[in-house]
Design a protein around this motif. Sequence first.
Motif, PDB file in Angstrom:
ATOM      1  N   GLY A 199       0.751  -1.252  -0.313  1.00 43.38           N
ATOM      2  CA  GLY A 199       0.361  -0.312  -0.437  1.00 43.38           C
ATOM      3  C   GLY A 199       0.747   1.248   0.370  1.00 43.38           C
ATOM      4  N   LEU A 200       2.089   1.155   0.414  1.00 43.14           N
ATOM      5  CA  LEU A 200       2.790   2.248   0.414  1.00 43.14           C
ATOM      6  C   LEU A 200       3.592   2.551  -0.489  1.00 43.14           C
ATOM      7  N   PHE A 201       3.292   1.598  -1.421  1.00 46.15           N
ATOM      8  CA  PHE A 201       3.823   1.898  -2.861  1.00 46.15           C
ATOM      9  C   PHE A 201       2.529   2.465  -3.844  1.00 46.15           C
ATOM     10  N   SER A 202       1.540   1.590  -3.331  1.00 42.86           N
ATOM     11  CA  SER A 202       0.732   2.745  -4.561  1.00 42.86           C
ATOM     12  C   SER A 202       0.189   3.520  -4.411  1.00 42.86           C
ATOM     13  N   ARG A 203      -0.459   3.911  -2.702  1.00 43.55           N
ATOM     14  CA  ARG A 203      -0.187   5.509  -2.306  1.00 43.55           C
ATOM     15  C   ARG A 203       0.785   6.096  -3.020  1.00 43.55           C
ATOM     16  N   ARG A 204       1.735   6.359  -3.580  1.00 40.96           N
ATOM     17  CA  ARG A 204       2.667   6.775  -4.015  1.00 40.96           C
ATOM     18  C   ARG A 204       3.227   6.853  -5.577  1.00 40.96           C
ATOM     19  N   GLY A 205       1.800   6.119  -5.877  1.00 36.58           N
ATOM     20  CA  GLY A 205       1.937   6.027  -7.370  1.00 36.58           C
ATOM     21  C   GLY A 205       2.801   4.881  -8.053  1.00 36.58           C
ATOM     22  N   PHE A 206       3.863   4.094  -6.936  1.00 39.61           N
ATOM     23  CA  PHE A 206       4.420   3.725  -7.997  1.00 39.61           C
ATOM     24  C   PHE A 206       3.646   1.625  -7.822  1.00 39.61           C
ATOM     25  N   ASN A 207       4.204   1.514  -9.097  1.00 38.67           N
ATOM     26  CA  ASN A 207       4.622   0.162  -9.662  1.00 38.67           C
ATOM     27  C   ASN A 207       5.696  -0.344  -8.544  1.00 38.67           C
ATOM     28  N   ILE A 208       5.014  -1.631  -8.955  1.00 37.91           N
ATOM     29  CA  ILE A 208       6.128  -2.475  -8.238  1.00 37.91           C
ATOM     30  C   ILE A 208       5.873  -3.510  -9.411  1.00 37.91           C
ATOM     31  N   ASP A 209       7.845  -4.132  -9.944  1.00 36.44           N
ATOM     32  CA  ASP A 209       7.940  -5.095 -11.281  1.00 36.44           C
ATOM     33  C   ASP A 209       7.947  -5.985 -10.341  1.00 36.44           C
ATOM     34  N   SER A 210       8.105  -6.688  -9.375  1.00 33.57           N
ATOM     35  CA  SER A 210       8.346  -8.035  -9.213  1.00 33.57           C
ATOM     36  C   SER A 210       7.877  -7.806  -7.884  1.00 33.57           C
ATOM     37  N   LEU A 211       7.006  -8.894  -6.896  1.00 30.63           N
ATOM     38  CA  LEU A 211       6.781  -8.582  -5.343  1.00 30.63           C
ATOM     39  C   LEU A 211       6.996 -10.186  -5.208  1.00 30.63           C
ATOM     40  N   ALA A 212       7.597 -10.607  -4.418  1.00 30.29           N
ATOM     41  CA  ALA A 212       7.758 -12.432  -3.348  1.00 30.29           C
ATOM     42  C   ALA A 212       8.119 -12.164  -2.113  1.00 30.29           C
ATOM     43  N   VAL A 213       7.395 -13.053  -1.448  1.00 32.93           N
ATOM     44  CA  VAL A 213       7.081 -12.886   0.009  1.00 32.93           C
ATOM     45  C   VAL A 213       7.173 -14.239   0.761  1.00 32.93           C
ATOM     46  N   GLY A 214       8.320 -14.464   1.656  1.00 39.27           N
ATOM     47  CA  GLY A 214       8.705 -15.564   1.959  1.00 39.27           C
ATOM     48  C   GLY A 214       8.448 -16.145   3.863  1.00 39.27           C
ATOM     49  N   ILE A 215       8.258 -16.775   4.485  1.00 41.44           N
ATOM     50  CA  ILE A 215       9.029 -16.990   6.281  1.00 41.44           C
ATOM     51  C   ILE A 215      10.309 -17.129   5.844  1.00 41.44           C
ATOM     52  N   THR A 216      11.328 -17.022   6.337  1.00 43.20           N
ATOM     53  CA  THR A 216      12.059 -16.647   7.110  1.00 43.20           C
ATOM     54  C   THR A 216      12.439 -18.345   8.088  1.00 43.20           C
ATOM     55  N   GLU A 217      14.483 -17.952   8.081  1.00 45.71           N
ATOM     56  CA  GLU A 217      14.489 -19.316   8.598  1.00 45.71           C
ATOM     57  C   GLU A 217      13.926 -18.872  10.417  1.00 45.71           C
ATOM     58  N   ASP A 218      13.302 -17.858  10.827  1.00 49.17           N
ATOM     59  CA  ASP A 218      13.025 -17.702  11.934  1.00 49.17           C
ATOM     60  C   ASP A 218      11.098 -17.646  11.423  1.00 49.17           C
ATOM     61  N   SER A 219      10.144 -18.432  11.655  1.00 49.88           N
ATOM     62  CA  SER A 219       9.272 -18.373  11.723  1.00 49.88           C
ATOM     63  C   SER A 219       8.557 -17.158  12.142  1.00 49.88           C
ATOM     64  N   ASN A 220       9.286 -16.254  13.228  1.00 49.95           N
ATOM     65  CA  ASN A 220       8.286 -15.312  13.062  1.00 49.95           C
ATOM     66  C   ASN A 220       7.907 -14.091  12.587  1.00 49.95           C
ATOM     67  N   PHE A 221       9.530 -14.452  11.573  1.00 48.61           N
ATOM     68  CA  PHE A 221       9.796 -12.970  10.195  1.00 48.61           C
ATOM     69  C   PHE A 221       9.468 -13.880   8.788  1.00 48.61           C
TER      70      PHE A 221
END
Length: 165
Positions: free
Chosen positions: A21-43
Amino acid sequence: MKYTLSVLVENHAGVLSKVSGLFSRRGFNIDSLAVGITEDSNFSRITIVADGDEYVIEQLEKQLNKVIPVIKVRTFAKDEFISRELALIKVNCPAKQRLDIMKISELMDAKIVDVSQNTMTLQFADTLERFETLIDLLKPYGVREIVRTGTVAIEKDSAVARNKN
């Protein structure tokens, strides 16, 4: 210019929405977005590829650091990281062309994951540049469908050592 940002966040519902939302509110396009849990499941780690100039990326980085569940933001310099993208590519493949596509697959280190009478599906994990090369090689055969993940990136250890000096 394209920039790759690595954003370490708390692993909670709604965090991705706040960040994107921070990107879209400022009118910036995201070319690529990937999300995944790290070695610590809290992050979780969010890898974002966005287009902009140095000033814009610096401002986005500052704004991201203000978002409560964001722990750390890092914009990678050109040669400081390793990145990959996964793609599944379905190609027209009549029997007489099967060997040609298999050779291209072998040449580019793509894995054949499905074969039917008229199609072949390849799995490919590599850089964006090599992905584009593979697509160019496959276009004459007829690319039917492409499914891609976003780019994932990790900092090189050599870059970490350089930044500490």
